[in-house]
Design a protein around this motif. Structure first.
Motif, PDB file in Angstrom:
ATOM      1  N   THR A 142     -35.554 -28.926  34.183  1.00 24.45           N
ATOM      2  CA  THR A 142     -36.393 -29.599  34.863  1.00 24.45           C
ATOM      3  C   THR A 142     -38.397 -29.062  34.176  1.00 24.45           C
ATOM      4  N   GLN A 143     -39.155 -29.036  35.759  1.00 28.36           N
ATOM      5  CA  GLN A 143     -40.404 -29.540  35.145  1.00 28.36           C
ATOM      6  C   GLN A 143     -40.634 -27.558  34.994  1.00 28.36           C
ATOM      7  N   ALA A 144     -40.491 -26.624  36.277  1.00 29.62           N
ATOM      8  CA  ALA A 144     -40.592 -26.069  35.353  1.00 29.62           C
ATOM      9  C   ALA A 144     -40.679 -24.973  34.351  1.00 29.62           C
ATOM     10  N   MET A 145     -38.724 -25.427  33.998  1.00 30.81           N
ATOM     11  CA  MET A 145     -38.183 -24.533  32.418  1.00 30.81           C
ATOM     12  C   MET A 145     -39.574 -25.411  31.291  1.00 30.81           C
ATOM     13  N   HIS A 146     -39.418 -26.560  31.714  1.00 31.57           N
ATOM     14  CA  HIS A 146     -40.770 -26.882  30.411  1.00 31.57           C
ATOM     15  C   HIS A 146     -42.560 -26.447  30.698  1.00 31.57           C
ATOM     16  N   GLU A 147     -42.116 -25.202  31.609  1.00 27.86           N
ATOM     17  CA  GLU A 147     -43.831 -24.824  31.840  1.00 27.86           C
ATOM     18  C   GLU A 147     -43.781 -23.268  31.731  1.00 27.86           C
ATOM     19  N   LYS A 148     -42.070 -22.573  31.808  1.00 28.96           N
ATOM     20  CA  LYS A 148     -41.898 -22.167  31.167  1.00 28.96           C
ATOM     21  C   LYS A 148     -42.013 -21.198  29.682  1.00 28.96           C
ATOM     22  N   LEU A 149     -41.121 -22.790  28.658  1.00 25.49           N
ATOM     23  CA  LEU A 149     -40.896 -22.697  27.671  1.00 25.49           C
ATOM     24  C   LEU A 149     -41.956 -22.754  27.011  1.00 25.49           C
ATOM     25  N   LEU A 150     -43.508 -23.884  27.126  1.00 28.73           N
ATOM     26  CA  LEU A 150     -44.460 -24.149  26.703  1.00 28.73           C
ATOM     27  C   LEU A 150     -45.688 -22.660  26.595  1.00 28.73           C
ATOM     28  N   GLU A 151     -45.176 -21.947  27.776  1.00 27.40           N
ATOM     29  CA  GLU A 151     -45.527 -20.761  28.153  1.00 27.40           C
ATOM     30  C   GLU A 151     -45.361 -19.640  26.810  1.00 27.40           C
ATOM     31  N   ALA A 152     -44.024 -19.766  26.695  1.00 29.63           N
ATOM     32  CA  ALA A 152     -43.304 -18.952  26.149  1.00 29.63           C
ATOM     33  C   ALA A 152     -43.561 -19.201  24.188  1.00 29.63           C
ATOM     34  N   MET A 179     -33.961 -17.241  34.701  1.00 28.85           N
ATOM     35  CA  MET A 179     -33.840 -18.966  34.845  1.00 28.85           C
ATOM     36  C   MET A 179     -33.558 -18.924  33.189  1.00 28.85           C
ATOM     37  N   GLU A 180     -32.081 -19.496  33.010  1.00 25.53           N
ATOM     38  CA  GLU A 180     -32.261 -19.697  31.373  1.00 25.53           C
ATOM     39  C   GLU A 180     -32.688 -21.514  30.843  1.00 25.53           C
ATOM     40  N   ILE A 181     -33.033 -21.206  29.471  1.00 25.04           N
ATOM     41  CA  ILE A 181     -33.005 -22.386  29.698  1.00 25.04           C
ATOM     42  C   ILE A 181     -32.634 -23.130  28.178  1.00 25.04           C
ATOM     43  N   ASN A 182     -31.451 -23.959  28.928  1.00 22.07           N
ATOM     44  CA  ASN A 182     -30.701 -24.304  27.265  1.00 22.07           C
ATOM     45  C   ASN A 182     -31.356 -25.505  26.757  1.00 22.07           C
ATOM     46  N   LEU A 183     -31.794 -26.046  25.772  1.00 27.31           N
ATOM     47  CA  LEU A 183     -31.858 -27.256  24.878  1.00 27.31           C
ATOM     48  C   LEU A 183     -31.407 -26.681  23.723  1.00 27.31           C
ATOM     49  N   ILE A 184     -30.546 -26.464  23.809  1.00 28.92           N
ATOM     50  CA  ILE A 184     -29.797 -26.451  21.740  1.00 28.92           C
ATOM     51  C   ILE A 184     -28.996 -28.192  22.049  1.00 28.92           C
ATOM     52  N   SER A 185     -29.245 -28.709  23.115  1.00 32.74           N
ATOM     53  CA  SER A 185     -28.706 -30.171  22.798  1.00 32.74           C
ATOM     54  C   SER A 185     -28.433 -30.899  24.326  1.00 32.74           C
ATOM     55  N   ASP A 186     -28.983 -32.074  24.505  1.00 34.20           N
ATOM     56  CA  ASP A 186     -28.540 -33.229  25.563  1.00 34.20           C
ATOM     57  C   ASP A 186     -26.873 -33.217  25.952  1.00 34.20           C
ATOM     58  N   THR A 187     -26.769 -32.342  25.472  1.00 32.00           N
ATOM     59  CA  THR A 187     -24.546 -32.638  26.070  1.00 32.00           C
ATOM     60  C   THR A 187     -24.462 -31.184  26.853  1.00 32.00           C
ATOM     61  N   VAL A 188     -25.413 -30.165  27.099  1.00 32.89           N
ATOM     62  CA  VAL A 188     -25.167 -29.380  28.032  1.00 32.89           C
ATOM     63  C   VAL A 188     -25.637 -29.459  29.136  1.00 32.89           C
ATOM     64  N   THR A 189     -25.356 -30.657  29.680  1.00 31.41           N
ATOM     65  CA  THR A 189     -25.605 -30.944  31.356  1.00 31.41           C
ATOM     66  C   THR A 189     -24.747 -31.035  32.290  1.00 31.41           C
ATOM     67  N   LYS A 190     -24.573 -30.837  33.579  1.00 32.13           N
ATOM     68  CA  LYS A 190     -23.667 -31.293  34.514  1.00 32.13           C
ATOM     69  C   LYS A 190     -24.382 -31.849  35.550  1.00 32.13           C
ATOM     70  N   PRO A 191     -23.359 -32.412  35.570  1.00 28.92           N
ATOM     71  CA  PRO A 191     -22.772 -34.467  36.473  1.00 28.92           C
ATOM     72  C   PRO A 191     -23.760 -33.392  37.456  1.00 28.92           C
ATOM     73  N   THR A 192     -24.534 -34.595  38.759  1.00 27.55           N
ATOM     74  CA  THR A 192     -25.236 -34.720  39.097  1.00 27.55           C
ATOM     75  C   THR A 192     -23.999 -34.683  40.844  1.00 27.55           C
ATOM     76  N   GLU A 193     -25.022 -34.020  41.724  1.00 23.41           N
ATOM     77  CA  GLU A 193     -24.598 -34.423  42.992  1.00 23.41           C
ATOM     78  C   GLU A 193     -23.776 -36.149  43.312  1.00 23.41           C
ATOM     79  N   GLY A 194     -24.917 -37.440  42.581  1.00 26.36           N
ATOM     80  CA  GLY A 194     -24.292 -38.599  43.337  1.00 26.36           C
ATOM     81  C   GLY A 194     -23.415 -38.946  42.392  1.00 26.36           C
ATOM     82  N   MET A 195     -23.476 -38.369  40.913  1.00 28.01           N
ATOM     83  CA  MET A 195     -22.464 -38.464  39.728  1.00 28.01           C
ATOM     84  C   MET A 195     -20.845 -37.836  40.791  1.00 28.01           C
ATOM     85  N   LEU A 196     -21.328 -36.714  40.196  1.00 27.22           N
ATOM     86  CA  LEU A 196     -19.919 -35.784  41.522  1.00 27.22           C
ATOM     87  C   LEU A 196     -19.359 -36.914  41.906  1.00 27.22           C
TER      88      LEU A 196
END
Length: 339
Positions: free
Chosen positions: A325-335, A1-18
């Motif tokens: 995501t919350q899963a990413m958040h928990e992994k980051l806090l643990e790291a 699981m890669e956690i990219n926190l470089i910027s808030d510009t790294v996001t991908k369009p959601t299904e609804g947005m697509l």
């Protein structure tokens, strides 16, 4: 699981947005014939209570167009020493508009009305550049997502009127400030001459920014956008993503702020962290202890699948966002806890 926190510009369009993008009605926007672009522009202008708006490929281009429409070559603008228009737009103010920047030594990217008053006073003769424009950035990027005090912005506005200066807001992350401080778009529309907002940061669209202002300003901006090479054809596919983002992704910015503050608390308790800057919104800036090299720390986190970015002067930046995501958040806090 890669956690990219470089910027808030790294996001991908959601299904609804697509889905919104793929079903958009489009036309040739150069001829003002794209109905979805027109709808986005009308929507944003109405949100801010301003006369008109114009869609741009990027926030930098929108800011640069604003600077150019407010100034003439040889003029100067006032901004904080950490302002995006000065530090991160490739010297565009000088290159594109031929203007110089008078830097104000503010706090976390924010200066006061008194500081502007002092900077704008003084000589006004052939030896100095004409003062034409004040640029504000809210939230501040290099200042760690800090939010300006609205009453101070009002005081600054009064100073700009006293010196007959234009007043531009680089609102790349303005919606983060609005959500955090329970402010409204109309408040800002009443205050500034021009505002740029970015759709591809916290709001999660893949591309695009909007410049808002009077009909006269936007008419000038239309020509400047063409000059800069920013006129696009069937841009409605992109505008549709912006409309979807404004309709669905504003309130959820509070989640990014909450997670950012939780990250900050863990970092404050870490023995290897020297300092954590105050956290207002979705940006965390911190410094590691002197025995650690910031670049080495970033590389170590990268080896764990966590991507952070340096901001210079020893600063390390984390930015929470729509795809964190919350899963990413928990992994980051643990790291961070077990570093």
């Amino acid at each position: 699981m890669e956690i990219n926190l470089i910027s808030d510009t790294v996001t991908k369009p959601t299904e609804g947005m697509l889905n919104a993008m793929m079903t958009a009605k489009v036309g040739d926007d150069v001829f003002k014939g794209d109905p979805t672009v027109n709808l986005l522009q009308e929507k944003v202008a109405d949100m801010f209570g301003m006369e008109d708006a114009l869609f741009f490929p990027s926030g930098t281009m929108a800011n640069q167009a604003a600077i150019k429409l407010h100034t003439q070559p040889g003029d100067k603008l006032f901004c904080d020493k950490w302002a995006h228009v000065y530090n991160y737009e490739g010297g565009g103010a000088a290159f594109n508009a031929g203007v110089s920047c008078k830097l104000i030594d503010g706090d976390r990217g924010m200066f006061t009305a008194d500081q502007l008053q002092y900077a704008a006073e003084g000589r006004s003769d052939i030896h100095v550049a004409y003062s034409r424009l004040v640029c504000i950035e809210n939230t501040t990027n290099k200042g760690g997502g800090a939010c300006w005090d609205f009453e101070e912005l009002q005081k600054i506005e009064r100073v700009t009127r006293g010196f007959n200066l234009g007043y531009h807001l680089d609102g790349a992350r303005l919606f983060n400030a609005l959500v955090e401080k329970n402010e409204t778009t109309k408040q800002y529309g009443e205050l500034f001459d021009t505002i740029s907002i970015c759709l591809s940061k916290g709001l999660g669209a893949p591309i695009g920014s909007v410049l808002i202002g009077s009909k006269e300003h936007i008419e000038k901006a239309l020509r400047i956008r063409k000059l800069f090479g920013g006129a696009m054809r069937q841009a409605g596919y992109l505008a549709a993503a912006g409309i979807y983002a404004l309709d669905n992704h504003v309130d959820r910015l509070a989640e990014d702020h909450k997670r950012a503050k939780e990250i900050g608390k863990v970092l404050e308790q870490a023995s290897y962290v020297k300092k954590v800057e105050p956290i207002d919104t979705n940006i965390i800036i911190f410094y590691v202890e002197d025995h650690l090299n910031p670049a080495d720390f970033i590389d170590t986190m990268k080896s764990k699948g966590i991507l952070l970015t340096p901001m210079g002067e020893g600063k390390i930046r984390i930015v929470t966002h729509l795809d964190y995501t919350q899963a990413m958040h928990e992994k980051l806090l643990e790291a961070f806890t077990n570093f």
